[in-house]
Design an enzyme around this catalytic site. Structure first.
Site, PDB file in Angstrom:
ATOM      1  N   ALA A 107       0.809  -1.216   0.000  1.00 54.53           N
ATOM      2  CA  ALA A 107       0.000   0.000   0.000  1.00 54.53           C
ATOM      3  C   ALA A 107       0.844   1.269   0.000  1.00 54.53           C
ATOM      4  O   ALA A 107       0.358   2.337  -0.359  1.00 54.53           O
ATOM      5  CB  ALA A 107      -0.924   0.002   1.221  1.00 54.53           C
ATOM      6  N   LYS A 108       2.099   1.168   0.455  1.00 59.28           N
ATOM      7  CA  LYS A 108       3.029   2.305   0.493  1.00 59.28           C
ATOM      8  C   LYS A 108       2.402   3.536   1.144  1.00 59.28           C
ATOM      9  O   LYS A 108       2.485   4.646   0.630  1.00 59.28           O
ATOM     10  CB  LYS A 108       3.540   2.641  -0.911  1.00 59.28           C
ATOM     11  N   ARG A 109       1.800   3.345   2.298  1.00 64.18           N
ATOM     12  CA  ARG A 109       1.144   4.444   2.994  1.00 64.18           C
ATOM     13  C   ARG A 109       2.161   5.281   3.766  1.00 64.18           C
ATOM     14  O   ARG A 109       3.150   4.762   4.282  1.00 64.18           O
ATOM     15  CB  ARG A 109       0.079   3.909   3.941  1.00 64.18           C
TER      16      ARG A 109
END
EC number: 4.1.1.23
Length: 303
Positions: A107-109
């Site tokens: 998700a690379k949040r």
């Protein structure tokens, strides 16, 4: 539509790093990316809709459940279908949990304050329908901005993979900044912050076992591209001392091989979870073809 099941990690379950290390020792150091690109769905004869995502995801999971240490669904490729796509992702995460396969939500949040806490709540909280075993995070608002996710992951026995050194050409304009200066490059500082977090959680340094097995891994890992070449050494990233797992995307279609991973990661190779998506997924649409490619990749990584 099947209602996704809420999942939790029992207090009795070991931390993510230990569970991942055990899975890597038992099955081997392979992570299969589940990336339902429109072109791949089409080549499998599937519609580019939520039903196509479900069929695709179920087939890949069936194929690799006994082969891969983890699967890594690319969240954006589910999110592009809105709520129906996210429901398909929730079902995949629940099915993988039931199959005993670790999940890494790609998700690379990354954000600050209450927004970061909300991201953490979505991906790492017990009972959340989106809860994965681990999630990828972006530290480029400052490593400490990830604190809500770091703390919640530790509380729930989950893990995080923090972007450190990616293989896209644009990454160097941020990640290499500071090379040759006091404190080192940004990527080195991220690596050192992850090492400190793992050591603090354990009360002592983490690392691999003396026999080269992924023993006693911390639950804060890094994302380092499989095709970064000599940048790991040139930027002074001590990945072995970092003590957590290294998620290394880029096997296969992006040009990396098992031999490249061994050369790139050196002493930290036992911590590396080699990740392949397109090369393995192109073995479809049948589960047998996907499994054969996954087994071939795993054999190369384990040789």
């Amino acid at each position: 539509m099947r209602r996704p099941r809420s999942r939790r990690v029992s207090d009795a379950v070991r931390p993510f790093g230990e569970r991942l290390g055990a899975a890597m020792s038992r099955r081997g150091p392979l992570c299969v990316g589940i990336d339902p690109h429109p072109s791949l769905l089409a080549s499998w004869g599937l519609a580019d809709d939520a039903d196509g995502l479900r069929r695709f995801s179920a087939t890949v999971l069936e194929a690799v459940a006994g082969v891969a240490a983890a699967v890594k669904p690319q969240v954006a490729l589910y999110e592009r279908h809105g709520s129906a796509g996210m429901a398909a992702l929730e079902e995949l995460l629940a099915d993988a949990h039931d199959a005993g396969v670790l999940t890494i939500a790609d998700a690379k949040r990354g954000d600050i304050g209450s927004t970061m806490a909300a991201y953490a709540d979505a991906w790492l909280r017990d009972g959340s329908p989106l809860a994965a075993d681990a999630v990828t995070l972006s530290p480029y608002l400052g490593f400490e901005s990830l604190r809500p996710a770091l703390d919640l992951a530790a509380q729930t026995g989950r893990g995080v993979f923090v972007l450190a050194l990616t293989s896209n050409p644009e990454g160097a304009s941020v990640q290499h900044v500071g090379q040759g200066e006091e404190g080192g490059a940004v990527a080195r500082r991220i690596t050192e912050a992850a090492a400190s977090e793992n050591a603090r959680r354990a009360g002592s340094p983490r690392g691999t076992g003396g026999d080269g097995s992924p023993d006693d891994l911390g639950s804060v890992g890094l994302v380092v591209g499989a095709t970064v070449g000599d940048a790991v050494a040139r930027l002074g990233l001590d990945l072995a001392a970092m003590g957590g797992p290294v998620l290394a995307p880029g096997l296969g279609a992006q040009g990396a091989t098992a031999a490249v991973l061994r050369e790139t990661f050196g002493a930290a190779y036992a911590q590396v979870l080699g990740t392949s998506s397109r090369d393995i997924l192109s073995g479809g649409p049948g589960a047998g073809g996907v499994r054969a490619r996954a087994e071939r990749t795993l054999a190369e990584l384990s040789a």
